[in-house]
Design a protein around this motif. Structure first.
Motif, short mmCIF file in Angstrom:
data_model
loop_
_atom_site.label_atom_id
_atom_site.label_comp_id
_atom_site.label_asym_id
_atom_site.label_seq_id
_atom_site.Cartn_x
_atom_site.Cartn_y
_atom_site.Cartn_z
N GLU A 79 -17.49 100.73 63.37
CA GLU A 79 -16.65 101.86 62.94
C GLU A 79 -16.68 103.01 63.96
O GLU A 79 -15.65 103.62 64.23
N VAL A 80 -17.86 103.26 64.53
CA VAL A 80 -17.95 104.35 65.49
C VAL A 80 -17.09 104.04 66.72
O VAL A 80 -16.36 104.90 67.24
N ALA A 99 -17.96 108.60 55.86
CA ALA A 99 -19.22 109.02 56.48
C ALA A 99 -19.06 109.13 58.00
O ALA A 99 -19.70 109.95 58.66
N ILE A 100 -18.19 108.30 58.55
CA ILE A 100 -18.00 108.24 60.01
C ILE A 100 -17.10 109.37 60.49
O ILE A 100 -17.05 109.71 61.66
N GLU A 178 -23.85 105.82 60.62
CA GLU A 178 -24.05 106.75 61.74
C GLU A 178 -23.46 108.12 61.37
O GLU A 178 -22.42 108.53 61.86
N SER A 179 -24.18 108.79 60.50
CA SER A 179 -23.70 110.04 59.91
C SER A 179 -24.87 110.99 59.69
O SER A 179 -25.94 110.59 59.21
N GLU A 180 -24.67 112.25 60.07
CA GLU A 180 -25.73 113.25 59.90
C GLU A 180 -26.01 113.49 58.43
O GLU A 180 -27.15 113.66 58.01
N MET A 181 -24.95 113.53 57.63
CA MET A 181 -25.12 113.78 56.20
C MET A 181 -25.99 112.69 55.56
O MET A 181 -26.90 112.97 54.78
N MET A 182 -25.72 111.44 55.93
CA MET A 182 -26.48 110.34 55.33
C MET A 182 -27.95 110.38 55.78
O MET A 182 -28.85 110.12 55.01
N SER A 183 -28.17 110.74 57.04
CA SER A 183 -29.54 110.82 57.55
C SER A 183 -30.31 111.91 56.84
O SER A 183 -31.46 111.73 56.41
N GLU A 194 -32.62 104.98 59.19
CA GLU A 194 -32.42 104.12 60.37
C GLU A 194 -30.92 103.98 60.56
O GLU A 194 -30.26 103.23 59.84
N LYS A 195 -30.40 104.72 61.56
CA LYS A 195 -28.96 104.65 61.78
C LYS A 195 -28.60 103.35 62.49
O LYS A 195 -29.17 103.03 63.52
#
Ligand code: GCU
Length: 338
Positions: A79-80, A99-100, A178-183, A194-195
């Motif tokens: 996706e990224v 999220a992306i 690969e998202s700051e919010m999810m991390s 773990e992204k």
């Protein structure tokens, strides 16, 4: 001799032109424009079926002038990488998890906050109302245009070992998008984020690189994650809507073929979103049955456990900007208790 060669060359050229003007399969004229559409879900999954329906509608309504080729199963990249290719016009259209997209619009990450929507209906009202439409009509910071919202239900944790509540998540390595919010959410819950891309999760679960992940039931089952991590903790912490997007380059090309703003394309995208929703509901039920068949343990959290999760992620709300807080408040007004 020279003349014979010239004649032969002319015949070959004419043949080539004729061939190019025909669709080899159907004997129909070639489209004026062929667009590439990316989805990371497999064939038969609700989002890919709906994307294929979208492509069919566009082809029918433009009388074959615009053809959309749907590449699924992550064939065009993670996706990224797809987002990057959309930005530069390498891919024309895609369906991506919100999220992306957190960097694409101001305050977009608000839409991905855990526990933001009370249930699926609440999220749908928000997306169909002024909030969702606002994000669809504005170009993103990199010029992308959202065409419609697809449904992706609620996400829950699943692990290789059973978890009974927040205490069991402490120190666990959990895959996140690969998202700051999810991390940040994962850190607040006490886990180690773990992204990694969607495509990498299955082997990470098998090898034990991660202890678990989180996703909706259809993804959990269709990826085979249910066979690698057989404990599903149905906490439904997040609902991440998904967007169908079109690149700025593709929009310009569509406008040239279609002679104006691609309203027709947007209409087809929205009709495909309504179709995706009906498929989604069926898929959730089918996935639940498949979990039972596979012997997955589905753990329903208690109200106290849910409260502990909600309390742990409260800083995400406290840390929002003024406009972010206003958006949360606006979203709250769409919740109507039945
Ligand atoms: C869902 C979503 C995908 C996304 C995936 C993920 O399955 O539909 O688009 O990539 O979550 O967790 O990465």
């Amino acid at each position: 001799m020279k003349k014979r060669w010239m004649v032969l060359l002319a015949v070959v050229l004419v043949g080539l032109v004729l061939y190019c003007c025909q669709n080899a399969d159907k004997g129909e004229p070639l489209p004026d424009l062929v667009l590439r559409y990316a989805d990371n879900q497999p064939e038969g999954y609700p989002t890919t079926l709906a994307a294929q329906y979208f492509a069919q509608l566009v082809e029918e309504r433009t009388e074959g002038r615009i053809r959309i080729r749907v590449y699924c199963d992550g064939e065009l990249g993670s996706e990224v990488s797809v987002l990057e290719q959309l930005r530069f016009g390498g891919i024309d259209m895609a369906r991506l998890s919100s999220a992306i997209l957190e960097g694409e619009y101001e305050d977009f990450s608000v839409l991905t906050l855990p526990y933001l929507y009370e249930n699926d209906e609440h999220m749908r009202r928000v997306l169909e109302g002024p909030v969702g439409q606002r994000f669809l009509i504005q170009r993103s910071s990199s010029g992308l245009l959202g065409m419609s919202w697809y449904d992706a239900g609620a996400r829950s944790f699943y692990t290789r070992e059973p978890i009974g509540g927040l205490e069991d998540l402490q120190g666990k390595h959990i895959r996140v998008q690969e998202s700051e919010m999810m991390s940040r959410m994962m850190v607040l819950l006490g886990a180690v984020p773990e992204k990694m891309s969607y495509e990498q999760v299955y082997s990470a679960l098998l090898t034990g690189t991660v202890d678990g992940a989180e996703n909706n039931l259809p993804s959990y089952v269709s990826t085979g994650h249910s066979q690698a991590a057989g404990y599903f903790f149905a906490d439904e912490h997040s609902r991440l809507p998904e967007m169908q997007l079109v690149s700025t380059y593709a929009m310009d090309r569509i406008a040239q073929v279609d002679g104006g703003f691609p309203a027709l394309i947007l209409q087809c995208a929205r009709e495909s979103a309504a179709y995706e929703r009906t498929l989604w509901e069926e898929q959730v039920n089918a996935s639940r049955e498949e979990c039972l068949r596979q012997g997955v343990t589905i753990i329903e959290p208690t109200d106290e456990q849910q409260e502990a999760f909600r309390a742990a992620v409260q800083p995400l709300y406290d840390e929002l900007s003024v406009s972010g807080k206003a958006l949360v408040a606006e979203i709250g007004t769409y919740w109507v208790e039945n």
